[in-house]
Design a protein around this motif. Sequence first.
Motif, short mmCIF file in Angstrom:
data_model
loop_
_atom_site.label_atom_id
_atom_site.label_comp_id
_atom_site.label_asym_id
_atom_site.label_seq_id
_atom_site.Cartn_x
_atom_site.Cartn_y
_atom_site.Cartn_z
N ARG A 133 0.97 -1.08 0.03
CA ARG A 133 0.13 -0.04 -0.04
C ARG A 133 0.80 1.31 -0.14
N CYS A 134 0.09 2.50 -0.36
CA CYS A 134 1.01 3.44 -0.46
C CYS A 134 0.22 4.71 0.38
N HIS A 135 0.74 5.20 1.44
CA HIS A 135 0.12 6.05 2.12
C HIS A 135 0.48 7.53 1.67
N VAL A 136 -0.57 8.49 1.03
CA VAL A 136 -0.01 9.67 0.71
C VAL A 136 -0.19 10.84 1.65
N TYR A 137 0.69 11.70 1.61
CA TYR A 137 0.88 12.90 2.54
C TYR A 137 1.16 13.81 1.63
N PHE A 138 0.46 15.10 2.15
CA PHE A 138 0.40 16.42 1.51
C PHE A 138 1.27 17.26 2.62
N ALA A 139 2.45 17.72 1.95
CA ALA A 139 3.44 18.67 2.85
C ALA A 139 3.39 20.12 2.50
N THR A 140 3.08 20.95 3.65
CA THR A 140 3.40 22.36 3.36
C THR A 140 4.11 23.13 4.26
N ASP A 141 4.24 24.56 4.17
CA ASP A 141 5.22 25.18 5.11
C ASP A 141 6.66 24.51 5.10
N LEU A 142 7.27 24.52 3.90
CA LEU A 142 8.14 23.74 3.83
C LEU A 142 9.68 24.59 3.86
N THR A 143 10.60 24.06 4.68
CA THR A 143 11.85 24.80 4.85
C THR A 143 12.93 23.86 4.28
N ALA A 144 13.73 24.69 3.52
CA ALA A 144 14.93 24.15 2.55
C ALA A 144 15.99 23.55 3.58
N GLY A 145 16.79 22.48 3.08
CA GLY A 145 17.83 22.01 3.92
C GLY A 145 18.56 21.17 3.02
#
Length: 193
Positions: A133-145
């Motif tokens: 199975r694949c659990h899908v996440y939506f990511a926001t408020d991103l910080t680069a590194g």
Amino acid sequence: MHPSFIDETPKHDPQPDIVTVDSTEVYSNRWMTVREDKIRRRDGTAGLYGYVDKPDFVMILPYDGGLVHLVQQFRYPIRSRQWEFPQGSWDNRPDADTEELARGELKEETGLTAASLVRIGTIYPLYGTVTQRCHVYFATDLTAGDSRLEHEEQDLIGQAVSVDELQRMILDGDLQDSGTIAAFALARLRKLL
């Protein structure tokens, strides 16, 4: 006028559709197990079913400032470089918490850290042949590194594109990963993009 809905859902039947008679491990490595099962169908006939048993994985749709972040890597079975959303599993921790896994894979592949990470769905990419199975996440408020690529990911590159460009890539066949397309659809249906 719309026709009325007719519920054609099968009623509970104590007899299973398929029974496993015997199961044989054909091949195994640290990422997967190939199995061949002798089965018996509901009508009593015998059959054979081969499939791949793999641990679940996560896919992350990183979205920030109107852009989505993609990665590209060489996918050996099809001998081609492919664009996709960051994704993966931990073979040393197959039962890891999916949110922890999503945060780890996002950082590993893109260097990004998400202040907000929301699970938007679960899909079976190939349930006719693979248990995964694949659990899908939506990511926001991103910080680069800095990314922390594994040795197997040394060819991985990243790129941020607009939602319109992502849609064009899908429609023109420049992006063909079924999980990425499904994740994009989930985000659209949830009105996140």
